[in-house]
Design an enzyme around this catalytic site. Structure first.
Site, PDB file in Angstrom:
ATOM      1  N   CYS A   2      -7.297   9.201  -0.051  1.00 23.45           N
ATOM      2  CA  CYS A   2      -7.077   9.884  -1.323  1.00 23.45           C
ATOM      3  C   CYS A   2      -5.598  10.145  -1.476  1.00 23.45           C
ATOM      4  O   CYS A   2      -4.837  10.026  -0.516  1.00 23.45           O
ATOM      5  CB  CYS A   2      -7.801  11.223  -1.340  1.00 23.45           C
ATOM      6  SG  CYS A   2      -9.580  11.073  -1.173  1.00 23.45           S
ATOM      7  N   ASN A 102      -6.894  15.235   1.176  1.00 19.77           N
ATOM      8  CA  ASN A 102      -6.774  13.867   1.687  1.00 19.77           C
ATOM      9  C   ASN A 102      -7.031  13.918   3.182  1.00 19.77           C
ATOM     10  O   ASN A 102      -6.373  14.680   3.885  1.00 19.77           O
ATOM     11  CB  ASN A 102      -5.377  13.315   1.394  1.00 19.77           C
ATOM     12  CG  ASN A 102      -5.105  11.965   2.055  1.00 19.77           C
ATOM     13  OD1 ASN A 102      -3.970  11.655   2.372  1.00 19.77           O
ATOM     14  ND2 ASN A 102      -6.131  11.163   2.274  1.00 19.77           N
ATOM     15  N   TYR A 242      -0.495  -0.734   6.101  1.00 17.82           N
ATOM     16  CA  TYR A 242      -1.143  -1.176   4.870  1.00 17.82           C
ATOM     17  C   TYR A 242      -1.166  -0.148   3.745  1.00 17.82           C
ATOM     18  O   TYR A 242      -0.912  -0.478   2.597  1.00 17.82           O
ATOM     19  CB  TYR A 242      -2.595  -1.575   5.187  1.00 17.82           C
ATOM     20  CG  TYR A 242      -3.437  -1.817   3.957  1.00 17.82           C
ATOM     21  CD1 TYR A 242      -3.343  -3.008   3.251  1.00 17.82           C
ATOM     22  CD2 TYR A 242      -4.323  -0.836   3.491  1.00 17.82           C
ATOM     23  CE1 TYR A 242      -4.100  -3.226   2.110  1.00 17.82           C
ATOM     24  CE2 TYR A 242      -5.088  -1.054   2.349  1.00 17.82           C
ATOM     25  CZ  TYR A 242      -4.975  -2.245   1.674  1.00 17.82           C
ATOM     26  OH  TYR A 242      -5.721  -2.463   0.543  1.00 17.82           O
TER      27      TYR A 242
END
Ligand code: AMP
Length: 456
Positions: A2, A102, A242
């Site tokens: 998130c 998150n 990533y």
């Protein structure tokens, strides 16, 4: 995964939160939401889908108040539905409180079971709601004490922003697994998952929220609390590989710079004779540039991405992901025909995308295809907030590099080593690399895995 944002003391708080979420769209595409307040009324807007679709000029105008928090969601815990969209707001003994989270709590189920057994009623399946129940149940007289109480009961990864009538609070778990940064626009303070949110709203980067820090921001200024026992840092290394945007400063370094070094290291570990280096865009691009710089092999764009398609992997439904590669990427025949090509990507998860892309590169006429991956084999799932499939679906968990090479139909395949990866980060001990090593910094309840399917 998130993305979260908090804005304090700005007349356009709702609008800035919207722009910040827009810049962090890559962190979650399932739902988006903002809660803004003037200290009396809380104005909420949430919806399923992309930030630009969820908000309109009218809904943003309704987000009145000079403080706001916002969230973009990509579910790793709890189903994808509107009840699970954040920020999440409660009314309790001390007033109103909103949260945006998150990360992933590893003991949420266990704590939730205890709470439900003693009569708590949950509105969602999000682990973040557990924190709110614990805050409401705490006997501490002040919010900061209640938050410390609540967070001491949960384990796992959390980067959080809270908003009540008077203050914005940022908190980060003692292991500082997920990123969280502080910025400023004049007298206004901004908290965000990634600094790319600051660039769009012209906020100045100030610093990271420290491991285990709870930072309160009120009209009287900022105050830091450290209520937890210190623990060794375990920053998620996959943010560098990533997840984070390359233009963000994460854990004190620009992600692009780290990815370039990953590419250079990969080239030193797995050199090959070739005519060109191409990235799998966009995730493989900085590492491919690093690989090309280190080897002197020309960098080209052999694959072109359609930018109007979301990240295929992020679509929750298998049926959509299935044909996603062709929608997203196309090979340039005139560049690839007859060439020996090094293809660089950040990771191989299930192997299905790589296999399709290599077939596409071969169909465009490439003579040799050498695949280089700027992370070690992804052997283990993440329980701290990255959406990885179960262990049985991770191709590297049950297959050798040679098996994977054959499956993806590459002429050669090379992954960066775990040691090389650690070297590139410049702090060997500061990162969680459980997805590659299986060494999990925070224990979690045992998970029963299904049998591993055969590859061939
Ligand atoms: P796969 O076909 O499963 O091997 O897909 C690998 C691709 O998915 C790589 O090119 C990565 O860029 C991307 N990827 C890796 N991890 C994730 C993740 N957690 N969420 C979304 N995409 C990912």
């Amino acid at each position: 995964m998130c993305g979260i944002i908090g804005v304090f003391n700005h007349p356009e708080a709702g609008n800035l939160a919207y722009l910040g979420l827009y810049a962090m769209q890559h962190r979650g595409q399932e739902s988006a939401g903002i809660i803004a307040t003037d200290g009396i009324q809380f104005n909420v807007h949430k919806g399923m889908g992309l930030v630009a679709d969820v908000f309109s000029p009218e809904t943003i105008a309704k987000l009145r108040g000079n403080r706001a928090i916002g969230h973009v969601r990509y579910s790793t815990q709890g189903v994808s539905s509107l009840e699970n969209a954040q920020p999440f707001m409660i009314n309790y003994a001390l007033g109103t409180l909103a949260i945006a989270h998150n990360g992933n709590l590893v003991n949420a189920e266990e704590v939730k079971r205890e709470l439900v057994d003693s009569g708590s009623i949950f509105q969602s399946t999000m682990d973040s709601e557990v924190i709110m129940h614990l805050v409401a149940l705490s006997r501490e007289p002040k919010l900061i004490g209640r938050l410390a109480d609540a967070l001491k009961r949960v384990r796992g990864a959390y980067s959080l922003v809270f908003l009540n009538e008077h203050q914005l609070i940022a908190a980060r778990d003692p292991r500082s697994i997920r990123p969280l940064v502080l910025g400023r626009i004049g007298d206004s303070h901004i908290i965000a998952s990634e600094s790319c949110a600051f660039d769009l709203i012209e906020a100045e980067y100030v610093r990271e929220i420290a491991p285990g820090e709870m930072l309160t921001i009120t009209r009287d200024g900022m105050k830091s609390y450290f209520p937890f026992a210190p623990e060794p840092a375990a920053h998620c290394i996959f943010e560098y590989i990533y997840f984070a945007r390359p233009d963000s400063v994460v854990y004190g370094e620009t992600v692009y710079d780290v990815r370039l070094r990953l590419g250079r290291q990969l080239a030193r570990e797995h050199p090959v004779e070739a005519d060109m280096v191409i990235p799998i865009p966009d995730s493989g691009t900085p590492a491919a540039i690093g690989y090309a710089k280190e080897t002197g092999i020309p960098f080209e764009l052999g694959l072109i991405r359609n930018h109007y398609v979301g990240r295929t992997f992020i679509e929750p439904q298998q049926s959509i992901r299935h044909f996603g590669v062709k929608i997203k990427l196309n090979a340039i025949r005139s560049i690839l025909r007859g060439k020996r090509v090094v293809v660089v990507d950040d990771s191989i998860v299930r192997g299905t995308t790589s296999r399709k892309i290599i077939k596409m590169i071969r169909a465009a006429g490439a003579r040799e295809v050498h695949v280089r991956i700027s992370s070690p084999p992804t052997d283990y799932p993440c329980y701290y907030g990255i959406d990885t499939p179960t262990r049985s679906e991770l191709i590297a968990s049950s297959h050798s590099v040679e098996d994977i090479r054959r499956y993806i139909t590459a002429d050669s395949l090379g992954y960066i080593s775990t040691d090389g990866l650690r070297q590139v980060t410049r702090c060997r001990e500061c990162f969680c690399d459980a997805c590659f090593s299986g060494t999990y910094p925070i224990t979690f309840p045992a998970i029963k895995e299904p049998e591993q399917p055969a590859l061939f």
